[in-house]
Design an enzyme around this catalytic site. Structure first.
Site, short mmCIF file in Angstrom:
data_model
loop_
_atom_site.label_atom_id
_atom_site.label_comp_id
_atom_site.label_asym_id
_atom_site.label_seq_id
_atom_site.Cartn_x
_atom_site.Cartn_y
_atom_site.Cartn_z
N HIS A 265 -8.78 10.39 -22.52
CA HIS A 265 -8.25 8.56 -22.72
C HIS A 265 -6.32 8.99 -21.83
O HIS A 265 -6.18 7.66 -23.18
CB HIS A 265 -8.46 8.38 -24.38
CG HIS A 265 -9.49 8.57 -25.09
ND1 HIS A 265 -9.07 8.03 -26.31
CD2 HIS A 265 -10.07 8.40 -24.50
CE1 HIS A 265 -10.74 8.00 -26.51
NE2 HIS A 265 -11.26 8.42 -25.34
N ASP B 153 -16.82 11.73 -20.41
CA ASP B 153 -17.35 13.03 -22.01
C ASP B 153 -18.72 13.73 -20.66
O ASP B 153 -19.20 13.42 -21.36
CB ASP B 153 -17.61 11.40 -22.81
CG ASP B 153 -17.11 11.36 -23.59
OD1 ASP B 153 -16.15 11.45 -24.38
OD2 ASP B 153 -16.74 9.36 -23.15
N LYS C 108 -6.57 5.14 -26.62
CA LYS C 108 -7.31 5.34 -25.59
C LYS C 108 -6.53 4.82 -24.38
O LYS C 108 -5.80 2.97 -24.99
CB LYS C 108 -8.76 4.31 -25.31
CG LYS C 108 -9.57 4.67 -24.26
CD LYS C 108 -11.12 4.64 -25.35
CE LYS C 108 -12.15 4.64 -23.79
NZ LYS C 108 -13.53 4.46 -23.84
N ASP D 124 -7.75 12.09 -27.36
CA ASP D 124 -8.70 12.44 -26.74
C ASP D 124 -8.17 12.71 -25.39
O ASP D 124 -7.76 11.60 -25.49
CB ASP D 124 -10.05 11.16 -26.50
CG ASP D 124 -11.25 11.22 -26.60
OD1 ASP D 124 -10.60 11.73 -25.15
OD2 ASP D 124 -11.78 10.73 -26.86
N ASP E 291 -13.49 8.25 -18.58
CA ASP E 291 -13.41 8.69 -19.76
C ASP E 291 -15.01 9.08 -19.58
O ASP E 291 -16.18 8.13 -19.92
CB ASP E 291 -12.96 8.13 -20.71
CG ASP E 291 -13.64 8.02 -22.20
OD1 ASP E 291 -13.43 9.80 -22.53
OD2 ASP E 291 -13.69 7.71 -23.30
N GLU F 67 -7.01 6.89 -33.18
CA GLU F 67 -7.44 7.53 -32.21
C GLU F 67 -7.21 6.45 -31.04
O GLU F 67 -7.69 5.21 -31.10
CB GLU F 67 -9.13 7.81 -31.60
CG GLU F 67 -9.69 8.82 -29.86
CD GLU F 67 -10.76 8.78 -29.96
OE1 GLU F 67 -11.27 8.28 -30.35
OE2 GLU F 67 -11.44 9.28 -28.99
N HIS G 289 -9.75 15.48 -29.65
CA HIS G 289 -10.95 15.16 -29.03
C HIS G 289 -11.06 15.78 -27.95
O HIS G 289 -11.11 15.09 -27.30
CB HIS G 289 -11.70 13.84 -29.40
CG HIS G 289 -11.67 12.99 -29.67
ND1 HIS G 289 -12.32 12.03 -30.28
CD2 HIS G 289 -12.27 13.91 -31.27
CE1 HIS G 289 -13.31 11.30 -30.91
NE2 HIS G 289 -12.59 12.55 -32.59
N TRP H 181 -11.55 4.51 -34.60
CA TRP H 181 -11.70 4.13 -33.12
C TRP H 181 -12.04 3.24 -32.93
O TRP H 181 -13.34 2.84 -33.53
CB TRP H 181 -11.70 5.22 -31.99
CG TRP H 181 -12.06 4.81 -30.48
CD1 TRP H 181 -11.22 4.86 -30.02
CD2 TRP H 181 -13.36 4.41 -29.96
NE1 TRP H 181 -11.92 4.04 -28.45
CE2 TRP H 181 -12.77 3.61 -28.33
CE3 TRP H 181 -14.72 4.35 -30.07
CZ2 TRP H 181 -13.77 3.16 -27.51
CZ3 TRP H 181 -15.48 3.55 -29.18
CH2 TRP H 181 -14.91 2.86 -28.28
N ASP I 139 -15.61 15.93 -28.32
CA ASP I 139 -16.28 14.78 -27.75
C ASP I 139 -16.62 14.83 -26.70
O ASP I 139 -15.82 14.08 -25.73
CB ASP I 139 -15.28 13.47 -28.62
CG ASP I 139 -15.83 12.57 -27.92
OD1 ASP I 139 -16.87 12.03 -27.75
OD2 ASP I 139 -14.84 11.39 -28.16
#
Ligand code: RNT
Ligand code: ZN
Length: 417
Positions: free
Chosen positions: A260, A294, A226, A257, A292, A224, A284, A183, A324
């Site tokens: 994303h 997390d 995004k 992910d 994003d 990955e 993820h 990433w 993640d």
């Protein structure tokens, strides 16, 4: 062995709709989830970085952050002891463990800098997954693999090639393939004048990494995508289309992910499409709150739908799942335990769903019955099956693990200043 009576009753209830809870528990034991080391220290790593940059951010300053390898390993151990089943560990290159006084830049990292992690994993029966760290570094102030500056690009190409060797080492030492996920933070804050060139350079850099060669039976390289990052709101070089097409044409693994994408896009819906074209798909699993962000993975509809999709596609062995998230505002060890258990709960629910029966209702156009049954399934007693799974894994089924965390906080974490 006497079976817990609440569990026995749930087993009966599930049997009525044709679901075998014993089979579900057995299958759940076979699904490893990759535990991301970076929740333990707010993505700092061991190079002295205070914040990751690159458009990602851990917010909060809850006490007890792990400051060195010993503390991070102790915290991981503590968490794993409260997570049912056998899992994997996901490391970033910035977690290399150097000898006292040794200075090694990221493009010179070697397998030996991860020897202690291999020992740690081997003693605990864990596989390791790996990530080049293309952020939180002086060479990552702007673009990295897509930089117009050849010197910058080459530095990150060397870093990723070094990571391929380290990934091969993990796989060889631990006897299980290593997922190496690339990433990069590359993007722009404002509307670009040229969207094409950085992407062309990224493709070229990635090609240079892959042509360095690696053992494809040992390492699965993933890419990955995004949609945007903090301070990089207008343009992401490694967009979804870029990464999907790149992965497909180069035979590497696409990684999605779920933080994303645009807010109404669902990764669950993307999984079958990807599986039709790629042998393996990596995920993820995270929770995005407005951006994003997390946040810790919850046992929510989004995560459940992801787990359902993996199971109903018959793809438990083809979808490689890692978590993640990095929340620094709550107890970090609790965050790990909760996030892992929540994803496993989602998997269990998926395994306790009569997918064939539901699909049959869809195919025969019986949408009323499908809806009724889907809703009914939501209140079936999966909690008792979860508790039984935990008992068999010899971990606390309910919320009592939090008492241990509080004790750990008072006896250990509190003293980290
Ligand atoms: C960033 C990506 C990436 C990182 C980790 C630390 O938006 O999700 O996976 O979170 O590599
Ligand atoms: Zn991610």
């Amino acid at each position: 062995m006497a079976v817990n009576s609440a569990y026995a009753a749930s087993r009966e209830r599930y049997a009525q709709i044709g679901v075998d809870t014993e089979g579900a528990i057995k299958r759940l034991f076979g699904v490893p989830v990759s535990l991301h080391c970076w929740q333990g220290d707010d993505v700092r790593g061991f190079e002295g970085a205070l914040s990751p940059g690159g458009g990602i951010q851990a917010t909060g300053n809850y006490p007890g952050v792990a400051r060195n390898p010993d503390e991070l390993m102790a915290d991981i151990d503590f968490a794993l002891a409260r997570i049912p089943g056998r899992h994997r560990l996901n490391l970033h290159a910035s977690y290399a463990i150097l000898e006292d006084g040794e200075k090694v830049d990221r493009d010179r990292l070697e397998p030996r800098h991860f020897r202690r992690w291999v020992e740690f994993a081997r003693q605990r029966g864990l596989g390791i997954d790996f990530n080049p760290t293309c952020f939180a570094h002086p060479m990552a102030r702007g673009l990295t693999l897509s930089s117009p500056d050849k010197e910058v690009r080459e530095f990150w190409i060397r870093h990723c090639v070094a990571c391929l060797r380290i990934s091969e080492y993990f796989a060889r030492e631990l006897g299980t393939p290593c997922l190496m996920n690339i990433w990069i933070p590359d993007g722009l804050k404002d509307i670009p004048a040229d969207r094409l060139s950085p992407r062309a350079r990224l493709a070229e850099s990635l090609d240079a990494i892959l042509t360095a060669g690696y053992d494809r039976s040992l390492v699965y390289v993933s890419l990955e995508s995004k949609v945007f990052g903090i301070g990089l709101e207008s343009y992401t070089v490694g967009s979804a289309e870029f990464c999907t097409n790149y992965a497909l044409t180069r035979g590497i693994v696409p990684l999605m992910d779920n933080g994303h994408y645009h807010p109404t896009e669902q990764v669950a819906d993307k999984i079958p499409s990807m599986l039709l074209f790629s042998d393996k798909v990596a995920l993820h699993v995270t929770r995005a709150v407005r951006w994003d962000s997390d946040h810790v993975v919850r046992f929510d509809d989004e995560v459940r739908e992801i787990a359902y999709e993996i199971v109903r596609c018959g793809a438990l062995g083809r979808v490689l799942v890692g978590l993640d998230f990095f929340d620094a505002s709550i107890n970090r060890v609790a965050a790990w335990i909760l996030g892992m258990r929540n994803f496993q709960k989602a998997l269990l629910c998926a395994l306790l769903t009569p997918h064939e029966k539901l699909a049959e209702l869809q195919h025969s156009g019986n949408f009323t019955e499908l809806l009724v049954l889907q809703e009914e399934l939501k209140t079936l007693p999966y909690g008792e099956v979860w508790a039984e799974f935990c008992r068999r894994a010899k971990v606390e089924p309910g919320e009592n693990w939090l008492d241990d965390v509080k004790e750990y906080e008072n006896e250990v974490l509190k003293y980290r200043k």
